[in-house]
Design a protein around this motif. Sequence first.
Motif, PDB file in Angstrom:
ATOM      1  N   LEU A 192      -2.127  -5.673  14.567  1.00  0.00           N
ATOM      2  CA  LEU A 192      -1.046  -4.712  14.717  1.00  0.00           C
ATOM      3  C   LEU A 192      -1.515  -3.336  14.253  1.00  0.00           C
ATOM      4  O   LEU A 192      -2.383  -3.242  13.367  1.00  0.00           O
ATOM      5  N   PRO A 193      -0.975  -2.266  14.801  1.00  0.00           N
ATOM      6  CA  PRO A 193      -1.351  -0.923  14.344  1.00  0.00           C
ATOM      7  C   PRO A 193      -0.844  -0.687  12.927  1.00  0.00           C
ATOM      8  O   PRO A 193       0.049  -1.396  12.444  1.00  0.00           O
ATOM      9  N   PRO A 194      -1.384   0.312  12.230  1.00  0.00           N
ATOM     10  CA  PRO A 194      -0.950   0.596  10.849  1.00  0.00           C
ATOM     11  C   PRO A 194       0.539   0.887  10.768  1.00  0.00           C
ATOM     12  O   PRO A 194       1.131   1.464  11.680  1.00  0.00           O
ATOM     13  N   ALA A 195       1.130   0.460   9.667  1.00  0.00           N
ATOM     14  CA  ALA A 195       2.540   0.750   9.415  1.00  0.00           C
ATOM     15  C   ALA A 195       2.700   2.211   9.012  1.00  0.00           C
ATOM     16  O   ALA A 195       1.738   2.866   8.603  1.00  0.00           O
ATOM     17  N   ASP A 196       3.909   2.714   9.124  1.00  0.00           N
ATOM     18  CA  ASP A 196       4.221   4.063   8.658  1.00  0.00           C
ATOM     19  C   ASP A 196       4.160   4.057   7.132  1.00  0.00           C
ATOM     20  O   ASP A 196       4.992   3.436   6.473  1.00  0.00           O
ATOM     21  N   GLU A 197       3.166   4.734   6.567  1.00  0.00           N
ATOM     22  CA  GLU A 197       2.956   4.706   5.119  1.00  0.00           C
ATOM     23  C   GLU A 197       4.173   5.205   4.355  1.00  0.00           C
ATOM     24  O   GLU A 197       4.561   4.627   3.335  1.00  0.00           O
ATOM     25  N   GLN A 198       4.792   6.273   4.831  1.00  0.00           N
ATOM     26  CA  GLN A 198       5.946   6.832   4.123  1.00  0.00           C
ATOM     27  C   GLN A 198       7.110   5.858   4.126  1.00  0.00           C
ATOM     28  O   GLN A 198       7.862   5.771   3.139  1.00  0.00           O
ATOM     29  N   ARG A 199       7.248   5.121   5.199  1.00  0.00           N
ATOM     30  CA  ARG A 199       8.337   4.149   5.278  1.00  0.00           C
ATOM     31  C   ARG A 199       8.176   3.072   4.194  1.00  0.00           C
ATOM     32  O   ARG A 199       9.150   2.641   3.596  1.00  0.00           O
ATOM     33  N   VAL A 200       6.945   2.676   3.947  1.00  0.00           N
ATOM     34  CA  VAL A 200       6.683   1.697   2.890  1.00  0.00           C
ATOM     35  C   VAL A 200       6.940   2.322   1.523  1.00  0.00           C
ATOM     36  O   VAL A 200       7.583   1.726   0.655  1.00  0.00           O
ATOM     37  N   ARG A 201       6.452   3.541   1.325  1.00  0.00           N
ATOM     38  CA  ARG A 201       6.640   4.222   0.038  1.00  0.00           C
ATOM     39  C   ARG A 201       8.119   4.384  -0.304  1.00  0.00           C
ATOM     40  O   ARG A 201       8.515   4.265  -1.464  1.00  0.00           O
ATOM     41  N   ASP A 202       8.912   4.660   0.704  1.00  0.00           N
ATOM     42  CA  ASP A 202      10.333   4.930   0.462  1.00  0.00           C
ATOM     43  C   ASP A 202      11.082   3.733  -0.108  1.00  0.00           C
ATOM     44  O   ASP A 202      12.143   3.898  -0.715  1.00  0.00           O
ATOM     45  N   VAL A 203      10.541   2.524   0.074  1.00  0.00           N
ATOM     46  CA  VAL A 203      11.287   1.331  -0.354  1.00  0.00           C
ATOM     47  C   VAL A 203      10.569   0.556  -1.456  1.00  0.00           C
ATOM     48  O   VAL A 203      10.939  -0.581  -1.760  1.00  0.00           O
ATOM     49  N   ILE A 204       9.555   1.148  -2.072  1.00  0.00           N
ATOM     50  CA  ILE A 204       8.795   0.442  -3.101  1.00  0.00           C
ATOM     51  C   ILE A 204       9.689  -0.064  -4.224  1.00  0.00           C
ATOM     52  O   ILE A 204       9.490  -1.171  -4.745  1.00  0.00           O
ATOM     53  N   SER A 205      10.683   0.722  -4.601  1.00  0.00           N
ATOM     54  CA  SER A 205      11.561   0.304  -5.695  1.00  0.00           C
ATOM     55  C   SER A 205      12.328  -0.966  -5.350  1.00  0.00           C
ATOM     56  O   SER A 205      12.847  -1.647  -6.243  1.00  0.00           O
ATOM     57  N   GLY A 206      12.385  -1.325  -4.071  1.00  0.00           N
ATOM     58  CA  GLY A 206      13.074  -2.540  -3.647  1.00  0.00           C
ATOM     59  C   GLY A 206      12.218  -3.787  -3.731  1.00  0.00           C
ATOM     60  O   GLY A 206      12.696  -4.889  -3.441  1.00  0.00           O
ATOM     61  N   GLY A 207      10.938  -3.619  -4.113  1.00  0.00           N
ATOM     62  CA  GLY A 207      10.066  -4.766  -4.301  1.00  0.00           C
ATOM     63  C   GLY A 207       9.440  -5.299  -3.020  1.00  0.00           C
ATOM     64  O   GLY A 207       9.517  -4.679  -1.957  1.00  0.00           O
ATOM     65  N   ALA A 208       8.818  -6.484  -3.155  1.00  0.00           N
ATOM     66  CA  ALA A 208       8.072  -7.077  -2.047  1.00  0.00           C
ATOM     67  C   ALA A 208       8.940  -7.284  -0.808  1.00  0.00           C
ATOM     68  O   ALA A 208       8.506  -7.038   0.321  1.00  0.00           O
ATOM     69  N   ARG A 209      10.166  -7.742  -1.017  1.00  0.00           N
ATOM     70  CA  ARG A 209      11.044  -7.987   0.129  1.00  0.00           C
ATOM     71  C   ARG A 209      11.245  -6.718   0.954  1.00  0.00           C
ATOM     72  O   ARG A 209      11.146  -6.736   2.182  1.00  0.00           O
ATOM     73  N   ALA A 210      11.542  -5.627   0.266  1.00  0.00           N
ATOM     74  CA  ALA A 210      11.806  -4.369   0.969  1.00  0.00           C
ATOM     75  C   ALA A 210      10.552  -3.862   1.675  1.00  0.00           C
ATOM     76  O   ALA A 210      10.631  -3.346   2.795  1.00  0.00           O
ATOM     77  N   MET A 211       9.400  -3.996   1.017  1.00  0.00           N
ATOM     78  CA  MET A 211       8.168  -3.499   1.639  1.00  0.00           C
ATOM     79  C   MET A 211       7.767  -4.321   2.845  1.00  0.00           C
ATOM     80  O   MET A 211       7.284  -3.780   3.856  1.00  0.00           O
ATOM     81  N   VAL A 212       7.942  -5.632   2.782  1.00  0.00           N
ATOM     82  CA  VAL A 212       7.644  -6.473   3.942  1.00  0.00           C
ATOM     83  C   VAL A 212       8.578  -6.131   5.097  1.00  0.00           C
ATOM     84  O   VAL A 212       8.157  -6.025   6.250  1.00  0.00           O
TER      85      VAL A 212
END
Length: 223
Positions: free
Chosen positions: A34-54
């Motif tokens: 798969l192509p790379p994920a949107d890095e900012q989209r992942v960063r925005d939800v880090i506080s939500g933990g593994a579930r949010a990042m996945v």
Amino acid sequence: MALRAVLFDMDGTLLDTAPDFVAVCQAMRSARDLPPADEQRVRDVISGGARAMVCAAFDLEVGAEGFEALRLEFLERYREHCAVFSKPFDGMLELLTDIERSRLIWGVATNKPVVFAEPIMQQLGLSERSAVLLCPDHVERSKPAPDMLLLACEQMGIAPSDVLFVGDDERDIEAGRAAGCKTAAVTYGYIHPEDNPRHWGADVVVDHPLELRAVLDSALCSC
């Protein structure tokens, strides 16, 4: 404000751990061609933990088909690569040195499990300097409950009212206030785009770690 100690949240406050989280997400996507994920989209939800990042990395909802397998893979990959790119935020090492020179002590209270938190602190040479490291493993209830902060204060032998707790999530400020600590919210951490640290009710809000110098100076001068 009289202070004897400073406690920090880890992810997004003491340390910029996002690069390792993002690297794990990208490796998982690459393994599936798969192509790379949107890095900012992942960063925005880090506080939500593994579930949010996945969810962010794979455009899924919790409970969707295949989600749990992805979450477990994320945690296993992160366990093996949790201290590769993580580092203190700009100015944080200077701040820690200032705290130590002022004869204050500092520690960490994080919702990150100890299996991840300890290796990161050791890899960055912070374990020897930190007075305490409190994780969900050590208490019955994680933040926003005050348990972690109260145990940290107990271990340090310092009253909560003499402690400043610094965090980048509203849960941090809620936990600090419930424990009876002074609180500082940071705007440089992993803040969701729809959130605003200035609305959390913290005693102070800072945009950079070194802005906490003024807070410490004021506290020490009033002692």
